[in-house]
Design an enzyme around this catalytic site. Structure first.
Site, short mmCIF file in Angstrom:
data_model
loop_
_atom_site.label_atom_id
_atom_site.label_comp_id
_atom_site.label_asym_id
_atom_site.label_seq_id
_atom_site.Cartn_x
_atom_site.Cartn_y
_atom_site.Cartn_z
N CYS A 111 30.08 -17.14 -41.17
CA CYS A 111 31.05 -17.59 -40.16
C CYS A 111 32.45 -17.79 -40.73
CB CYS A 111 30.55 -18.89 -39.54
SG CYS A 111 28.81 -18.86 -39.20
N HIS A 249 36.59 -21.97 -36.38
CA HIS A 249 35.36 -21.25 -36.02
C HIS A 249 34.69 -22.00 -34.87
CE1 HIS A 249 31.47 -19.52 -35.98
NE2 HIS A 249 30.88 -20.47 -36.69
N ASN A 279 28.58 -19.19 -30.21
CA ASN A 279 28.99 -19.04 -31.60
C ASN A 279 28.87 -17.57 -31.99
OD1 ASN A 279 29.04 -18.86 -34.37
ND2 ASN A 279 27.98 -20.80 -34.70
O1 4VN Z 1 21.06 -31.69 -31.40
C1 4VN Z 1 22.19 -31.23 -31.35
O2 4VN Z 1 23.18 -31.81 -30.84
C2 4VN Z 1 22.42 -29.89 -32.01
C3 4VN Z 1 22.64 -30.14 -33.50
C4 4VN Z 1 22.75 -28.83 -34.19
N1 4VN Z 1 23.81 -28.02 -33.61
C5 4VN Z 1 24.57 -27.26 -34.43
C6 4VN Z 1 24.47 -27.40 -35.80
C7 4VN Z 1 25.27 -26.62 -36.62
C8 4VN Z 1 26.11 -25.71 -36.06
C9 4VN Z 1 26.94 -24.83 -36.90
C10 4VN Z 1 26.61 -23.48 -37.02
C11 4VN Z 1 27.36 -22.65 -37.83
C12 4VN Z 1 27.01 -21.21 -37.98
O3 4VN Z 1 28.02 -20.49 -37.39
C13 4VN Z 1 28.50 -23.13 -38.51
C14 4VN Z 1 28.83 -24.48 -38.38
C15 4VN Z 1 28.04 -25.32 -37.59
CL1 4VN Z 1 28.44 -27.00 -37.49
C16 4VN Z 1 26.19 -25.61 -34.68
N2 4VN Z 1 25.42 -26.39 -33.89
C17 4VN Z 1 23.79 -27.82 -32.16
C18 4VN Z 1 23.61 -29.15 -31.42
#
Ligand code: 4VN
Length: 324
Positions: A111, A249, A279
């Site tokens: 990313c 990002h 994403n």
């Molecule tokens: O339980 C909840 O709230 C969930 C908790 C987990 N979540 C996440 C976790 C990590 C990412 C993420 C991914 C990448 C890869 O591009 C880079 C940067 C990030 Cl911070 C996106 N979402 C969704 C909601």
């Protein structure tokens, strides 16, 4: 001696999949997804691979830049979802758009890929050897996502975006701060390939899709993104008032809110489009950049300073400031 961003462009596959569409094939809900991530829908390719999305973005960039493909000296595609190991996705783009005079290669920094690729391209242009370079961020995340795993399947989308660098006397590059930590590589893994041959030891494991330690990545991002924003501003001798926009990002809107608070920069500085794209990994920043240019929220040629920051698998993270 350097370059300016003389055009931008992006392309999203036609098919839009809403949170409600997803709740029909897996145990999730619009309420959960939109509240926890800010995502409402995402574009999911039917039959276009990463090189196809990239090429459609590239055509728009050429049109907006008023040049033909044969004028390009190089094409860099940042992607973690290439069409193949070989040929590079950038070489497939070369063939599709007819960039017969370019040399073309891919960069994989998950990313953070677009930040890594833009840095590479800007420093290539500082050599004075090239007239035009195209930098693309593109993904078909839908082919590496585990569609049985609702914790990741709802997060990702497909798309491509990019920009054209044109040689100029005064350079658009202001500052950069780029990092990685392979020691934490397990937080986001996609499609490992084990060594297998008649003489091999077949005890190795293989994984044919994306897995993510969401908590680990979230905590890493909340700590490292504010730090790299401050680092790049320090390097560029920039004060808060110098920044026109922050293009981060698009991984999670709750994360951007937390980063804004931690770095003590107003959330209004942070552009977001994750609601409609999900994403898109390396494609997220260039898609956002072109959308902001198309809506005139930012304008090329104004010398306004824009900070782009990517973070994710590797682990990788980085920030780059350019003047438009
Ligand atoms: O339980 C909840 O709230 C969930 C908790 C987990 N979540 C996440 C976790 C990590 C990412 C993420 C991914 C990448 C890869 O591009 C880079 C940067 C990030 Cl911070 C996106 N979402 C969704 C909601």
């Amino acid at each position: 001696l350097g370059s300016k961003i003389s055009a931008t462009g992006h392309y999203l596959p036609e098919q839009v999949i809403s949170n409600d569409d997803l709740s029909k094939i897996m145990d999730t809900s619009d309420e959960w997804i939109s509240k926890r991530t800010g995502i409402r829908s995402r574009h999911i390719s039917k039959d276009e691979n990463t090189s196809d999305l990239s090429s459609k973005a590239a055509v728009k960039i050429l049109q907006n830049g008023n040049i033909t493909a044969d004028q390009l000296d190089f094409i860099i595609v940042a992607t973690m979802t290439p069409d193949a190991l070989s040929p590079s996705t950038a070489c497939l783009v070369q063939e599709k758009i007819g960039a017969v005079n370019a040399f073309c290669f891919d960069i994989n920094a998950a990313c953070s890929g677009f930040v890594y690729a833009l840095s590479t391209g800007l420093h290539m242009m500082q050599s004075g050897l090239y007239q035009y370079g195209m930098i693309i961020g593109a993904e078909t995340m839908s082919k590496v996502v585990n569609w049985e795993d609702r914790s990741t399947a709802v997060l990702f989308g497909d798309g491509a975006g990019g920009l054209l660098l044109e040689r100029t006397e005064d350079d658009c590059f202001v500052a950069e701060a780029i990092h990685s930590d392979g020691g934490r590589h397990m937080a986001l893994v996609a499609n490992t390939m084990k060594v297998e041959n008649p003489y091999g030891d077949s005890s190795q494991k293989e994984q044919a899709f994306l897995t993510m330690d969401g908590r680990a990545i979230f905590d890493f991002a909340i700590r490292s993104v504010p730090s790299v924003i401050r680092e790049v501003m320090e390097k560029g001798n920039l004060s808060d008032g110098d920044l026109k926009k922050i293009l981060a990002h698009q991984a999670n809107v709750r994360l951007l809110e937390a980063i804004s608070k931690k770095v003590k920069l107003p959330f209004s500085l942070f552009a977001t489009n994750i609601a409609e794209t999900g994403n898109t990994s390396a494609a997220s920043i260039p898609i956002l950049l072109d959308q902001l240019v198309q809506t005139k929220e930012i304008q090329l040629g104004t010398k306004d300073k824009v900070l782009m920051t990517g973070f994710g698998g590797g682990l990788t993270w980085g920030a780059i400031v350019v003047s438009l």
